[in-house]
Design a protein around this motif. Structure first.
Motif, PDB file in Angstrom:
ATOM      1  N   PRO A   1       0.821  -1.224   0.000  1.00 35.45           N
ATOM      2  CA  PRO A   1       0.000   0.000   0.000  1.00 35.45           C
ATOM      3  C   PRO A   1       0.849   1.265   0.000  1.00 35.45           C
ATOM      4  O   PRO A   1       2.068   1.218   0.198  1.00 35.45           O
ATOM      5  CB  PRO A   1      -0.797  -0.131   1.296  1.00 35.45           C
ATOM      6  CG  PRO A   1       0.068  -0.958   2.178  1.00 35.45           C
ATOM      7  CD  PRO A   1       0.790  -1.917   1.287  1.00 35.45           C
ATOM      8  N   HIS A   2       0.199   2.377  -0.218  1.00 36.37           N
ATOM      9  CA  HIS A   2       0.878   3.673  -0.131  1.00 36.37           C
ATOM     10  C   HIS A   2       1.399   3.861   1.283  1.00 36.37           C
ATOM     11  O   HIS A   2       0.718   3.544   2.275  1.00 36.37           O
ATOM     12  CB  HIS A   2      -0.102   4.792  -0.497  1.00 36.37           C
ATOM     13  CG  HIS A   2       0.547   6.115  -0.742  1.00 36.37           C
ATOM     14  ND1 HIS A   2       1.018   6.918   0.284  1.00 36.37           N
ATOM     15  CD2 HIS A   2       0.795   6.785  -1.905  1.00 36.37           C
ATOM     16  CE1 HIS A   2       1.526   8.013  -0.233  1.00 36.37           C
ATOM     17  NE2 HIS A   2       1.403   7.965  -1.559  1.00 36.37           N
ATOM     18  N   GLU A   3       2.616   4.368   1.399  1.00 35.05           N
ATOM     19  CA  GLU A   3       3.267   4.465   2.709  1.00 35.05           C
ATOM     20  C   GLU A   3       2.560   5.429   3.659  1.00 35.05           C
ATOM     21  O   GLU A   3       2.729   5.332   4.883  1.00 35.05           O
ATOM     22  CB  GLU A   3       4.725   4.870   2.536  1.00 35.05           C
ATOM     23  CG  GLU A   3       4.908   6.210   1.836  1.00 35.05           C
ATOM     24  CD  GLU A   3       6.367   6.560   1.591  1.00 35.05           C
ATOM     25  OE1 GLU A   3       6.625   7.709   1.219  1.00 35.05           O
ATOM     26  OE2 GLU A   3       7.218   5.681   1.785  1.00 35.05           O
ATOM     27  N   GLN A   4       1.754   6.365   3.147  1.00 33.11           N
ATOM     28  CA  GLN A   4       1.057   7.319   4.011  1.00 33.11           C
ATOM     29  C   GLN A   4      -0.389   6.911   4.303  1.00 33.11           C
ATOM     30  O   GLN A   4      -1.129   7.655   4.950  1.00 33.11           O
ATOM     31  CB  GLN A   4       1.084   8.709   3.372  1.00 33.11           C
ATOM     32  CG  GLN A   4       2.490   9.274   3.207  1.00 33.11           C
ATOM     33  CD  GLN A   4       2.483  10.655   2.564  1.00 33.11           C
ATOM     34  OE1 GLN A   4       1.434  11.240   2.312  1.00 33.11           O
ATOM     35  NE2 GLN A   4       3.665  11.196   2.292  1.00 33.11           N
ATOM     36  N   ALA A   5      -0.776   5.738   3.853  1.00 37.64           N
ATOM     37  CA  ALA A   5      -2.162   5.316   4.024  1.00 37.64           C
ATOM     38  C   ALA A   5      -2.435   4.895   5.468  1.00 37.64           C
ATOM     39  O   ALA A   5      -1.591   4.282   6.127  1.00 37.64           O
ATOM     40  CB  ALA A   5      -2.464   4.153   3.087  1.00 37.64           C
ATOM     41  N   ASP A   6      -3.634   5.251   5.952  1.00 36.23           N
ATOM     42  CA  ASP A   6      -4.070   4.752   7.261  1.00 36.23           C
ATOM     43  C   ASP A   6      -5.258   3.793   7.110  1.00 36.23           C
ATOM     44  O   ASP A   6      -5.736   3.224   8.081  1.00 36.23           O
ATOM     45  CB  ASP A   6      -4.440   5.909   8.199  1.00 36.23           C
ATOM     46  CG  ASP A   6      -5.463   6.859   7.594  1.00 36.23           C
ATOM     47  OD1 ASP A   6      -6.258   6.421   6.730  1.00 36.23           O
ATOM     48  OD2 ASP A   6      -5.469   8.042   7.973  1.00 36.23           O
TER      49      ASP A   6
ATOM     50  N   LEU B   1      -8.189   9.440  -1.385  1.00 43.37           N
ATOM     51  CA  LEU B   1      -7.651   8.254  -2.048  1.00 43.37           C
ATOM     52  C   LEU B   1      -6.229   8.576  -2.515  1.00 43.37           C
ATOM     53  O   LEU B   1      -6.022   9.394  -3.407  1.00 43.37           O
ATOM     54  CB  LEU B   1      -8.521   7.857  -3.243  1.00 43.37           C
ATOM     55  CG  LEU B   1      -8.043   6.652  -4.057  1.00 43.37           C
ATOM     56  CD1 LEU B   1      -8.044   5.389  -3.201  1.00 43.37           C
ATOM     57  CD2 LEU B   1      -8.904   6.466  -5.298  1.00 43.37           C
ATOM     58  N   LEU B   2      -5.259   7.935  -1.885  1.00 41.72           N
ATOM     59  CA  LEU B   2      -3.863   8.187  -2.223  1.00 41.72           C
ATOM     60  C   LEU B   2      -3.406   7.391  -3.445  1.00 41.72           C
ATOM     61  O   LEU B   2      -2.590   7.879  -4.242  1.00 41.72           O
ATOM     62  CB  LEU B   2      -2.967   7.835  -1.032  1.00 41.72           C
ATOM     63  CG  LEU B   2      -3.202   8.620   0.257  1.00 41.72           C
ATOM     64  CD1 LEU B   2      -2.312   8.080   1.366  1.00 41.72           C
ATOM     65  CD2 LEU B   2      -2.948  10.110   0.031  1.00 41.72           C
ATOM     66  N   ALA B   3      -3.891   6.158  -3.568  1.00 38.25           N
ATOM     67  CA  ALA B   3      -3.448   5.304  -4.674  1.00 38.25           C
ATOM     68  C   ALA B   3      -4.443   4.179  -4.883  1.00 38.25           C
ATOM     69  O   ALA B   3      -5.077   3.699  -3.942  1.00 38.25           O
ATOM     70  CB  ALA B   3      -2.060   4.737  -4.391  1.00 38.25           C
ATOM     71  N   ASP B   4      -4.581   3.798  -6.137  1.00 38.25           N
ATOM     72  CA  ASP B   4      -5.386   2.640  -6.520  1.00 38.25           C
ATOM     73  C   ASP B   4      -4.492   1.785  -7.412  1.00 38.25           C
ATOM     74  O   ASP B   4      -4.307   2.091  -8.590  1.00 38.25           O
ATOM     75  CB  ASP B   4      -6.648   3.089  -7.260  1.00 38.25           C
ATOM     76  CG  ASP B   4      -7.596   1.936  -7.553  1.00 38.25           C
ATOM     77  OD1 ASP B   4      -7.246   0.773  -7.243  1.00 38.25           O
ATOM     78  OD2 ASP B   4      -8.678   2.187  -8.119  1.00 38.25           O
TER      79      ASP B   4
END
Length: 217
Positions: free
Chosen positions: A114-119, A174-177
């Protein structure tokens, strides 16, 4: 009147399994040449017949061009075999691919990044037709997980091809899909254009898109 002459003995292209050539290919070209040459001999001017040297030149020219064409085809065939021999050794191994993979009784191994900044991270599962069939929160961790193919009610999904994406969010943003790599067993390797791998269940992907290999679990 021109006397009939015996057809000269010409080299013919190899035909049959494993040669890469057929009787309708290069051999047919030789036959066409002989037909045209015979017609030329029959219809030439009796007062100015074709000289033997002219005949020899035509024959030598055609034979030389045809031999070069044969050599080029053999070189292309050898290059294809050499280039494909590497991926042929992959048959039977499991490859990490983002193409849809076959799910049956055994869990699938998915590589989660996942994106490193995702919670908040959700794994989205889609069937072979692209229809969403499951969505689950899996947390922001990174690494391999076993996917057991359960629908929202906890029942096992039908056997079939499935693809996966990962939605990484921070709050409502949404940071990344991203597409998720899954391991699938290779059952066939197709040569040419860089090579293509066919996986169990019938899906396939270019060899260049495979990002990891492993022995079957």
């Amino acid at each position: 009147m021109v006397d009939a002459i015996a057809s000269p003995s010409l080299p013919t292209a190899p035909t049959g399994p494993g040669t890469g050539f057929s009787a309708a290919g290069t051999g047919a070209d030789f036959q066409t040449f002989l037909t045209m040459l015979t017609a030329q001999l029959k219809n030439q001017d009796p007062l100015n017949p074709m000289q033997g040297t002219d005949f020899a030149i035509q024959l030598a020219t055609f034979a030389g061009v045809e031999q070069q064409a044969l050599s080029n085809r053999f070189l292309e065939q050898m290059a294809g075999q050499a280039g494909g021999s590497g991926i042929a050794a992959w048959i039977g191994k499991e490859a990490r691919t983002t193409a849809p993979v076959w799910f049956g009784e055994a869990p699938l191994t998915l590589d989660i990044a996942p994106h490193e900044q995702a919670d908040s991270v959700q794994l989205v599962t889609r069937d072979a037709g692209g229809r969403e069939v499951a969505r689950e929160e899996i947390g922001p961790g990174k690494g391999q997980i076993d996917w057991r193919g359960l629908d929202p009610k906890g029942a096992k999904l039908p056997d079939g091809l499935y693809g996966f994406t990962l939605e990484s969010r921070r709050g409502d943003e949404l940071l990344a899909d991203t597409r998720v790599g899954a391991y699938a067993r290779i059952v066939e390797a197709e040569f040419g254009n860089g090579g293509r791998l066919v996986f169990e269940g019938g899906s396939s992907a270019p060899a260049s898109e495979v990002t990891a290999l492993r022995d079957p679990a």
